[in-house]
Design a protein around this motif. Structure first.
Motif, PDB file in Angstrom:
ATOM      1  N   VAL A   8       9.565  13.007 -13.076  1.00 28.61           N
ATOM      2  CA  VAL A   8       8.558  13.212 -12.099  1.00 28.61           C
ATOM      3  C   VAL A   8       8.535  12.265 -10.970  1.00 28.61           C
ATOM      4  O   VAL A   8       8.540  12.609  -9.769  1.00 28.61           O
ATOM      5  CB  VAL A   8       6.910  13.096 -12.828  1.00 28.61           C
ATOM      6  N   ALA A   9       8.991  11.001 -11.269  1.00 26.40           N
ATOM      7  CA  ALA A   9       9.487  10.083 -10.140  1.00 26.40           C
ATOM      8  C   ALA A   9      10.565  10.454  -9.531  1.00 26.40           C
ATOM      9  O   ALA A   9      10.541  10.248  -8.074  1.00 26.40           O
ATOM     10  CB  ALA A   9       9.510   8.497 -10.727  1.00 26.40           C
TER      11      ALA A   9
ATOM     12  N   ILE B  51       7.464   3.872  -8.077  1.00 22.72           N
ATOM     13  CA  ILE B  51       7.630   3.097  -9.157  1.00 22.72           C
ATOM     14  C   ILE B  51       7.253   3.710 -10.314  1.00 22.72           C
ATOM     15  O   ILE B  51       6.402   4.501 -10.530  1.00 22.72           O
ATOM     16  CB  ILE B  51       6.742   1.667  -9.082  1.00 22.72           C
ATOM     17  N   VAL B  52       8.020   3.620 -11.628  1.00 23.56           N
ATOM     18  CA  VAL B  52       7.359   3.840 -12.744  1.00 23.56           C
ATOM     19  C   VAL B  52       6.871   2.841 -13.229  1.00 23.56           C
ATOM     20  O   VAL B  52       7.620   1.824 -13.419  1.00 23.56           O
ATOM     21  CB  VAL B  52       8.392   4.559 -13.559  1.00 23.56           C
ATOM     22  N   PHE B  53       5.591   2.910 -13.772  1.00 26.43           N
ATOM     23  CA  PHE B  53       5.031   1.754 -14.657  1.00 26.43           C
ATOM     24  C   PHE B  53       4.801   2.150 -16.129  1.00 26.43           C
ATOM     25  O   PHE B  53       3.755   2.783 -16.217  1.00 26.43           O
ATOM     26  CB  PHE B  53       3.707   1.294 -13.726  1.00 26.43           C
ATOM     27  N   ALA B  54       5.569   1.983 -16.841  1.00 26.87           N
ATOM     28  CA  ALA B  54       5.551   2.176 -18.167  1.00 26.87           C
ATOM     29  C   ALA B  54       5.407   1.379 -19.342  1.00 26.87           C
ATOM     30  O   ALA B  54       6.229   0.103 -19.310  1.00 26.87           O
ATOM     31  CB  ALA B  54       6.537   3.196 -18.422  1.00 26.87           C
ATOM     32  N   GLY B  55       4.877   1.577 -20.665  1.00 23.16           N
ATOM     33  CA  GLY B  55       5.202   0.487 -21.811  1.00 23.16           C
ATOM     34  C   GLY B  55       6.377   0.877 -22.328  1.00 23.16           C
ATOM     35  O   GLY B  55       7.169   1.579 -22.206  1.00 23.16           O
ATOM     36  N   ASP B  56       6.612  -0.097 -23.449  1.00 23.24           N
ATOM     37  CA  ASP B  56       7.761   0.173 -24.304  1.00 23.24           C
ATOM     38  C   ASP B  56       8.026   1.387 -25.005  1.00 23.24           C
ATOM     39  O   ASP B  56       8.934   1.717 -25.314  1.00 23.24           O
ATOM     40  CB  ASP B  56       7.731  -1.031 -25.261  1.00 23.24           C
ATOM     41  N   GLY B  57       6.790   1.927 -25.585  1.00 22.30           N
ATOM     42  CA  GLY B  57       6.985   3.143 -26.229  1.00 22.30           C
ATOM     43  C   GLY B  57       7.647   4.117 -25.283  1.00 22.30           C
ATOM     44  O   GLY B  57       8.406   4.988 -25.903  1.00 22.30           O
ATOM     45  N   ALA B  58       7.197   4.523 -24.314  1.00 26.68           N
ATOM     46  CA  ALA B  58       7.722   5.561 -23.318  1.00 26.68           C
ATOM     47  C   ALA B  58       8.975   5.043 -22.856  1.00 26.68           C
ATOM     48  O   ALA B  58       9.595   5.880 -22.483  1.00 26.68           O
ATOM     49  CB  ALA B  58       6.562   5.431 -22.242  1.00 26.68           C
TER      50      ALA B  58
ATOM     51  N   GLU C   5       0.689  -1.149   0.036  1.00 31.81           N
ATOM     52  CA  GLU C   5      -0.041  -0.055  -0.149  1.00 31.81           C
ATOM     53  C   GLU C   5       0.864   1.256  -0.005  1.00 31.81           C
ATOM     54  O   GLU C   5       0.441   2.481  -0.572  1.00 31.81           O
ATOM     55  CB  GLU C   5      -0.988   0.029   1.330  1.00 31.81           C
ATOM     56  N   ASN C   6       1.836   1.358   0.606  1.00 32.30           N
ATOM     57  CA  ASN C   6       2.865   2.525   0.590  1.00 32.30           C
ATOM     58  C   ASN C   6       3.604   2.618  -0.699  1.00 32.30           C
ATOM     59  O   ASN C   6       4.958   2.700  -0.520  1.00 32.30           O
ATOM     60  CB  ASN C   6       3.773   2.308   1.714  1.00 32.30           C
ATOM     61  N   THR C   7       3.014   2.747  -1.649  1.00 32.72           N
ATOM     62  CA  THR C   7       3.466   2.740  -3.088  1.00 32.72           C
ATOM     63  C   THR C   7       2.852   3.959  -4.090  1.00 32.72           C
ATOM     64  O   THR C   7       1.763   4.262  -3.771  1.00 32.72           O
ATOM     65  CB  THR C   7       3.137   1.543  -3.803  1.00 32.72           C
ATOM     66  N   ILE C   8       3.654   4.675  -4.500  1.00 29.31           N
ATOM     67  CA  ILE C   8       3.335   5.643  -5.487  1.00 29.31           C
ATOM     68  C   ILE C   8       3.877   5.518  -6.949  1.00 29.31           C
ATOM     69  O   ILE C   8       5.112   4.976  -7.100  1.00 29.31           O
ATOM     70  CB  ILE C   8       4.209   7.042  -5.042  1.00 29.31           C
TER      71      ILE C   8
END
Length: 338
Positions: free
Chosen positions: A106-107, A134-141, A68-71
């Motif tokens: 931003v992260a 955490i950055v959660f990104a697709g391959d394009g980004a 839960e302590n996740t951004i």
């Protein structure tokens, strides 16, 4: 329902009143008071992802493992589009949407802010050590548009886990090729035809690029092995600094297979050596998943519409042979043949 005659002879309904409500409408009113119990879900069901969407499964595993302590910082891409149609959100953790190009930046800022809060004793904020960034990104980004920002985040050493869900093209905008699209794949910007067998550039080696930045922990994974993937997410979060985990996330729409076969497609990618699974620490490969009796690449390619043009012609046969040769060389380098 009572009606009046319109000038053209058709019927016009009277003003709606409660007596016109159907049984279903009554149930809808009751539903307004119903509350779904998804309090413990980091990524809740009810989003708009396609049936069998690999990245949606990945998202659930990432936030469930982190806690839960996740951004989460999430640039534009498939998972941003399907998970946050205003005013709804599938995210059960703190979540920030950014444009394609700047999620790592931003992260970095968020992580630096929490580090400052801890240093200054700001008790109204969670301690920096207790928060997962955490950055959660697709391959394009990741491979293309956000590369510059990602390079800066790596270089500055921010304590951020970068998870790339790799579905090998820009899927939510029309299946255009990305730097992750494999050779031979048909996309809308690398169409196969009389003069082309699809994508003709090699897949960019992002794990090697991350390692070249001095990133302590780099790993690849497949959604077909969630236990292994979650262990790598956990390991990446333990690192005091940037970490990079890239997970193969098959896309039924862009790849052209039935949505019930997502996990099977991930397994085939590993079993053929198309997507080797390994870990790197301080730039060195420390473990690689061995593949016993590695299958020929045709077993993987023939199951997907994006490669269907490779079968039945000399040009396609040459392309398949070239793909197989590249896989064999990679397998030898990593020592994955068991």
């Amino acid at each position: 329902m009572a009606t009046d005659q319109l000038e053209d002879g058709s019927d016009e309904p009277d003003e709606f009143d409660d007596s016109d409500k159907t049984e279903a409408a009554d149930e809808f009113d009751d539903a307004d008071e119903f509350e779904f119990d998804y309090d413990d879900a980091g990524f809740a069901p009810g989003h708009r992802a396609c049936s069998g969407c690999g990245p949606a499964i990945v998202a659930r595993h990432v936030v469930d493992e982190a806690g839960e302590n996740t951004i989460v910082v999430n640039p534009t891409g498939c998972m941003e589009v399907v998970s946050s149609p205003f005013p709804e959100s599938a995210w059960g953790v703190s979540w920030i949407h950014n444009v394609f190009a700047n999620a790592p930046g931003v992260a970095s800022g968020v992580e630096a802010a929490y580090r400052s809060f801890s240093r200054r004793g700001r008790e109204e904020f969670e301690d920096h050590e207790d928060v997962n960034f955490i950055v959660f990104a697709g391959d394009g980004a990741t491979f293309d548009i956000g590369m510059r920002s990602l390079s800066g985040m790596f270089e500055r050493g921010h304590d951020v886990l970068y998870v790339c869900y790799d579905n090998e093209a820009y899927m939510n905008t029309g299946v255009q090729r990305s730097g992750s699209t494999p050779p031979g794949a048909h996309t809308t910007t690398t169409p196969s035809g009389e003069y082309s067998t699809g994508e003709d550039a090699p897949k960019k080696d992002m794990p090697a690029i991350a390692a070249a930045h001095g990133v302590e922990y780099v790993a690849t994974a497949s959604i077909s092995d969630p236990i292994d993937f979650r262990k790598k997410v956990s390991r990446g979060l333990e690192v005091d600094g940037p970490a990079y985990v890239q997970v193969l996330s098959p896309c039924p729409v862009g790849w052209g297979f039935d949505g019930s076969e997502t996990i099977e497609m991930g397994e085939l990618a590993v079993e053929t050596g198309v997507y080797p699974i390994y870990e790197m620490e301080h730039g060195e490969v420390t473990s690689a998943k061995t593949v016993r009796d590695r299958k020929p690449v045709e077993a993987y390619l023939e199951r997907q519409d994006r490669f269907s043009h490779l079968f039945g012609g000399d040009a396609g046969e040459e392309t398949i042979e070239a793909i197989q040769a590249e896989i064999d060389a990679q397998a030898e380098d990593l020592g994955i043949d068991g």
